[in-house]
Design a protein around this motif. Structure first.
Motif, PDB file in Angstrom:
ATOM      1  N   ALA A  85      46.476  49.561  42.330  1.00 21.59           N
ATOM      2  CA  ALA A  85      45.537  48.448  42.219  1.00 21.59           C
ATOM      3  C   ALA A  85      45.571  47.558  43.461  1.00 21.59           C
ATOM      4  O   ALA A  85      44.529  47.116  43.959  1.00 21.59           O
ATOM      5  CB  ALA A  85      45.851  47.629  40.975  1.00 21.59           C
ATOM      6  N   GLU A  89      42.164  47.237  45.789  1.00 23.78           N
ATOM      7  CA  GLU A  89      41.504  45.943  45.960  1.00 23.78           C
ATOM      8  C   GLU A  89      41.516  45.514  47.426  1.00 23.78           C
ATOM      9  O   GLU A  89      40.534  44.952  47.929  1.00 23.78           O
ATOM     10  CB  GLU A  89      42.160  44.888  45.079  1.00 23.78           C
ATOM     11  CG  GLU A  89      41.385  43.596  45.021  1.00 23.78           C
ATOM     12  CD  GLU A  89      41.870  42.623  43.951  1.00 23.78           C
ATOM     13  OE1 GLU A  89      41.991  41.427  44.257  1.00 23.78           O
ATOM     14  OE2 GLU A  89      42.115  43.055  42.807  1.00 23.78           O
ATOM     15  N   HIS A  93      38.202  44.792  50.510  1.00 22.71           N
ATOM     16  CA  HIS A  93      38.072  43.394  50.895  1.00 22.71           C
ATOM     17  C   HIS A  93      37.671  43.291  52.364  1.00 22.71           C
ATOM     18  O   HIS A  93      37.965  44.174  53.167  1.00 22.71           O
ATOM     19  CB  HIS A  93      39.395  42.657  50.655  1.00 22.71           C
ATOM     20  CG  HIS A  93      39.235  41.176  50.532  1.00 22.71           C
ATOM     21  ND1 HIS A  93      39.287  40.324  51.609  1.00 22.71           N
ATOM     22  CD2 HIS A  93      39.006  40.391  49.440  1.00 22.71           C
ATOM     23  CE1 HIS A  93      39.118  39.086  51.195  1.00 22.71           C
ATOM     24  NE2 HIS A  93      38.942  39.090  49.882  1.00 22.71           N
ATOM     25  N   HIS A  99      44.268  39.996  52.471  1.00 21.47           N
ATOM     26  CA  HIS A  99      44.143  40.040  51.010  1.00 21.47           C
ATOM     27  C   HIS A  99      45.349  40.727  50.373  1.00 21.47           C
ATOM     28  O   HIS A  99      45.856  40.273  49.345  1.00 21.47           O
ATOM     29  CB  HIS A  99      42.858  40.770  50.617  1.00 21.47           C
ATOM     30  CG  HIS A  99      42.597  40.725  49.143  1.00 21.47           C
ATOM     31  ND1 HIS A  99      42.093  39.611  48.509  1.00 21.47           N
ATOM     32  CD2 HIS A  99      42.797  41.657  48.174  1.00 21.47           C
ATOM     33  CE1 HIS A  99      41.993  39.849  47.212  1.00 21.47           C
ATOM     34  NE2 HIS A  99      42.414  41.085  46.985  1.00 21.47           N
ATOM     35  N   HIS A 103      47.771  39.018  47.664  1.00 27.31           N
ATOM     36  CA  HIS A 103      47.939  39.675  46.370  1.00 27.31           C
ATOM     37  C   HIS A 103      49.425  39.879  46.069  1.00 27.31           C
ATOM     38  O   HIS A 103      49.898  39.599  44.957  1.00 27.31           O
ATOM     39  CB  HIS A 103      47.200  41.017  46.418  1.00 27.31           C
ATOM     40  CG  HIS A 103      46.783  41.543  45.083  1.00 27.31           C
ATOM     41  ND1 HIS A 103      45.813  42.504  44.936  1.00 27.31           N
ATOM     42  CD2 HIS A 103      47.205  41.277  43.826  1.00 27.31           C
ATOM     43  CE1 HIS A 103      45.654  42.791  43.650  1.00 27.31           C
ATOM     44  NE2 HIS A 103      46.492  42.067  42.955  1.00 27.31           N
ATOM     45  N   TRP A 134      47.308  41.691  29.482  1.00 30.29           N
ATOM     46  CA  TRP A 134      45.936  41.899  29.959  1.00 30.29           C
ATOM     47  C   TRP A 134      44.975  42.171  28.808  1.00 30.29           C
ATOM     48  O   TRP A 134      43.881  41.590  28.744  1.00 30.29           O
ATOM     49  CB  TRP A 134      45.942  43.052  30.964  1.00 30.29           C
ATOM     50  CG  TRP A 134      44.616  43.595  31.350  1.00 30.29           C
ATOM     51  CD1 TRP A 134      43.634  42.961  32.072  1.00 30.29           C
ATOM     52  CD2 TRP A 134      44.115  44.911  31.075  1.00 30.29           C
ATOM     53  NE1 TRP A 134      42.559  43.798  32.249  1.00 30.29           N
ATOM     54  CE2 TRP A 134      42.834  44.999  31.645  1.00 30.29           C
ATOM     55  CE3 TRP A 134      44.648  46.018  30.403  1.00 30.29           C
ATOM     56  CZ2 TRP A 134      42.057  46.163  31.563  1.00 30.29           C
ATOM     57  CZ3 TRP A 134      43.887  47.168  30.322  1.00 30.29           C
ATOM     58  CH2 TRP A 134      42.611  47.237  30.888  1.00 30.29           C
ATOM     59  N   SER A 147      35.446  44.143  32.903  1.00 34.96           N
ATOM     60  CA  SER A 147      35.493  44.907  34.152  1.00 34.96           C
ATOM     61  C   SER A 147      36.659  44.506  35.043  1.00 34.96           C
ATOM     62  O   SER A 147      36.803  45.031  36.156  1.00 34.96           O
ATOM     63  CB  SER A 147      34.180  44.728  34.921  1.00 34.96           C
ATOM     64  OG  SER A 147      33.987  43.360  35.263  1.00 34.96           O
ATOM     65  N   THR A 148      37.497  43.583  34.596  1.00 37.63           N
ATOM     66  CA  THR A 148      38.634  43.113  35.385  1.00 37.63           C
ATOM     67  C   THR A 148      39.869  43.928  35.040  1.00 37.63           C
ATOM     68  O   THR A 148      40.256  44.022  33.875  1.00 37.63           O
ATOM     69  CB  THR A 148      38.913  41.623  35.110  1.00 37.63           C
ATOM     70  OG1 THR A 148      37.739  40.865  35.408  1.00 37.63           O
ATOM     71  CG2 THR A 148      40.071  41.126  35.972  1.00 37.63           C
ATOM     72  N   GLY A 149      40.479  44.523  36.047  1.00 35.48           N
ATOM     73  CA  GLY A 149      41.642  45.374  35.831  1.00 35.48           C
ATOM     74  C   GLY A 149      42.905  44.590  35.536  1.00 35.48           C
ATOM     75  O   GLY A 149      42.970  43.370  35.747  1.00 35.48           O
ATOM     76  N   ALA A 152      44.217  42.977  38.799  1.00 36.02           N
ATOM     77  CA  ALA A 152      43.243  42.324  39.671  1.00 36.02           C
ATOM     78  C   ALA A 152      43.638  40.867  39.875  1.00 36.02           C
ATOM     79  O   ALA A 152      44.229  40.234  38.991  1.00 36.02           O
ATOM     80  CB  ALA A 152      41.846  42.419  39.063  1.00 36.02           C
ATOM     81  N   THR A 153      43.299  40.327  41.032  1.00 34.05           N
ATOM     82  CA  THR A 153      43.701  38.950  41.335  1.00 34.05           C
ATOM     83  C   THR A 153      43.098  37.956  40.333  1.00 34.05           C
ATOM     84  O   THR A 153      43.712  36.935  40.041  1.00 34.05           O
ATOM     85  CB  THR A 153      43.307  38.557  42.767  1.00 34.05           C
ATOM     86  OG1 THR A 153      41.932  38.885  43.003  1.00 34.05           O
ATOM     87  CG2 THR A 153      44.161  39.289  43.785  1.00 34.05           C
TER      88      THR A 153
END
Length: 244
Positions: A85, A89, A93, A99, A103, A134, A147-149, A152-153
């Motif tokens: 992940a 991500e 970016h 990033h 992260h 999560w 849709s957010t893993g 994910a940030t």
């Protein structure tokens, strides 16, 4: 919930504190993927000997070190999904290296915030690594969050916000989140989380596909379609009454 008639896989007796390797929840495998193997599998050939590639490799090792520091009694430590992940991500970016570093810093902050050196003082990082936190978050607003893993940030920023809220509750000695005696672990759940119970429960869940994030596989299943927290409580109750 259908309860498996197959015996769960019990990992070998092993102290996570000072362990030479992390244990895995992968059915049929005891050892989590080593950091060097994760990097070899995930980095493209043209990324390996670059500032970005080296930052990723160092960062995954730093996550492993932070896990040991802030969750010294953690049992299962699969990092395949979180590593994948981070990389995915960062790659999309506009400033991949910056990033990636941000992260990684956020993950380190979260491990400090929730771990044994914090007033929150959770014993395990399993709820984070294997997606239970999560799923609870996504299911409260599935249309906005679906849709957010799990790494994910956007979700990690929520965990930071929630962690800081918990610190305020603990400082006020809130009934749900009171101050703990020195070196006591916090367990806000209804089921036991001593090492034997934790190993038995989560190995049983993994064997039956009842872990929301297959963190031991960089392309593993990530599912929010079921209430995994409720399923875990039911399985814990079943194991308690059938195994003592």
């Amino acid at each position: 919930m259908a309860l498996s008639s197959e015996p769960y896989r019990t990992p070998p007796a092993h102290s996570a504190k000072g362990a030479a390797y992390r244990l895995s929840l992968a059915p049929g495998r005891d050892r989590a993927t080593a950091c060097v193997d994760l990097c070899a599998a995930l980095l493209e050939e043209d990324e390996t000997d670059t500032i970005f590639g080296r930052a990723f490799a160092q960062g995954i090792c730093a996550v492993e070190a932070a896990l040991r520091t802030h969750f010294p009694n953690n049992i299962f430590g699969d990092l395949d999904c979180i590593a994948a992940a981070l990389l995915a991500e960062a790659r999309i970016h506009s400033t991949p290296l910056a990033h990636l570093r941000q992260h990684l810093a956020l993950i380190d902050e979260l491990l400090q915030l929730y771990g044994s050196n914090s007033p929150i003082h959770f014993r395990y990082a399993h709820d984070f690594l294997y997606g239970f936190d999560w799923v609870r978050w996504v299911r409260k607003a599935p249309d906005q969050r679906g849709s957010t893993g799990p790494f994910a940030t956007a979700f990690l920023h929520y965990l930071r916000k929630r962690g800081n809220e918990l610190l305020l509750l603990i400082a006020a000695d809130d009934p749900a989140y009171p101050r703990l005696p020195h070196n006591a672990d916090r367990n806000p759940f209804s089921f036991l989380r001593d090492p034997t119970s934790e190993m038995r429960l989560h190995a049983s869940l993994a064997a039956d596909g009842l872990v929301p994030v297959e963190a031991w596989d960089s392309r593993g299943r990530q599912c929010t379609q079921r209430d995994y927290s409720a399923l875990r409580e039911q399985r814990a109750d079943h194991l308690l009454h059938n195994h003592g």
